[in-house]
Design a protein around this motif. Structure first.
Motif, PDB file in Angstrom:
ATOM      1  N   SER A  35      49.840  53.312  53.161  1.00 42.54           N
ATOM      2  CA  SER A  35      48.833  53.006  54.572  1.00 42.54           C
ATOM      3  C   SER A  35      49.820  52.607  55.519  1.00 42.54           C
ATOM      4  N   ALA A  37      53.002  53.292  55.445  1.00 44.22           N
ATOM      5  CA  ALA A  37      53.965  54.460  55.955  1.00 44.22           C
ATOM      6  C   ALA A  37      52.986  55.245  56.966  1.00 44.22           C
ATOM      7  N   GLU A  38      51.824  55.488  56.938  1.00 45.07           N
ATOM      8  CA  GLU A  38      51.014  56.202  57.761  1.00 45.07           C
ATOM      9  C   GLU A  38      51.114  55.268  59.233  1.00 45.07           C
ATOM     10  N   ARG A  40      53.450  53.369  60.061  1.00 51.84           N
ATOM     11  CA  ARG A  40      54.890  53.392  60.652  1.00 51.84           C
ATOM     12  C   ARG A  40      54.955  54.857  61.374  1.00 51.84           C
ATOM     13  N   VAL A  41      54.617  55.995  60.887  1.00 52.38           N
ATOM     14  CA  VAL A  41      54.480  57.308  61.758  1.00 52.38           C
ATOM     15  C   VAL A  41      53.699  56.884  63.014  1.00 52.38           C
ATOM     16  N   ALA A  42      52.612  56.323  62.998  1.00 56.96           N
ATOM     17  CA  ALA A  42      51.702  56.406  64.078  1.00 56.96           C
ATOM     18  C   ALA A  42      52.653  55.506  65.038  1.00 56.96           C
ATOM     19  N   ARG A  43      53.179  54.374  64.718  1.00 55.05           N
ATOM     20  CA  ARG A  43      54.041  53.455  65.498  1.00 55.05           C
ATOM     21  C   ARG A  43      55.187  54.174  66.121  1.00 55.05           C
ATOM     22  N   ASP A  44      55.642  54.978  65.344  1.00 56.25           N
ATOM     23  CA  ASP A  44      56.965  55.669  65.970  1.00 56.25           C
ATOM     24  C   ASP A  44      56.521  56.912  66.732  1.00 56.25           C
ATOM     25  N   GLY A  45      55.268  57.292  66.888  1.00 53.60           N
ATOM     26  CA  GLY A  45      54.872  58.343  67.650  1.00 53.60           C
ATOM     27  C   GLY A  45      54.653  57.813  69.069  1.00 53.60           C
ATOM     28  N   SER A  47      51.622  57.433  70.156  1.00 52.07           N
ATOM     29  CA  SER A  47      50.109  57.124  70.162  1.00 52.07           C
ATOM     30  C   SER A  47      49.837  55.793  70.940  1.00 52.07           C
ATOM     31  N   TRP A  62      49.393  46.974  61.231  1.00 54.23           N
ATOM     32  CA  TRP A  62      50.454  46.446  60.530  1.00 54.23           C
ATOM     33  C   TRP A  62      50.378  45.068  59.944  1.00 54.23           C
TER      34      TRP A  62
END
Length: 125
Positions: A35, A37-38, A40-45, A47, A62
């Motif tokens: 979760s 990791a997901e 982190r991906v959303a944070r770096d996008g 969004s 987070w």
């Protein structure tokens, strides 16, 4: 310190309980890591979740997940210490007063290192 008055069968029962709890915590930590990791991906996008009324923000998610990870790490330490007490023969003996910890307390809190009286005293402090 007195030796544990628990039978070998009882010690093995509690070892199994503690190991099962440990395995469950490790699985929870793995799930939380997925979760995170997901997130982190959303944070770096790109969004923009701060204005999404449908759910928690990335920052709050987070924070929640890292809090769960920290608590799981703390609980793993507690379980590892209890397993070490099983190994060294001190499981079921109060770390403060040296008296046996009641079976009912161990059933309720298998990783307990204090008898109920010492736990109550510690809580009052």
């Amino acid at each position: 310190m007195e030796n544990s008055r628990l039978s070998t069968a009882t010690l093995e029962h509690f070892r199994a309980v503690l190991e099962e709890q440990r395995a469950e915590l490790l699985q929870q930590r793995a799930n939380h890591e997925v979760s995170l990791a997901e997130v982190r991906v959303a944070r770096d996008g790109e969004s923009d979740d701060e204005h999404d009324p449908e759910g928690p923000t990335i920052a709050s998610e987070w924070s929640r997940l890292t809090g769960l990870q920290e608590e799981a790490a703390r609980q793993l330490t507690v379980l590892d210490k209890a397993l070490a007490r099983v190994d060294d023969g001190s499981f079921g003996i109060c770390a403060r007063c040296g008296k046996p910890i009641g079976r009912a307390r161990l059933d309720a809190r298998p990783a307990a290192e204090l008898c109920i009286d010492c736990a109550r005293l510690a809580e009052k402090r």
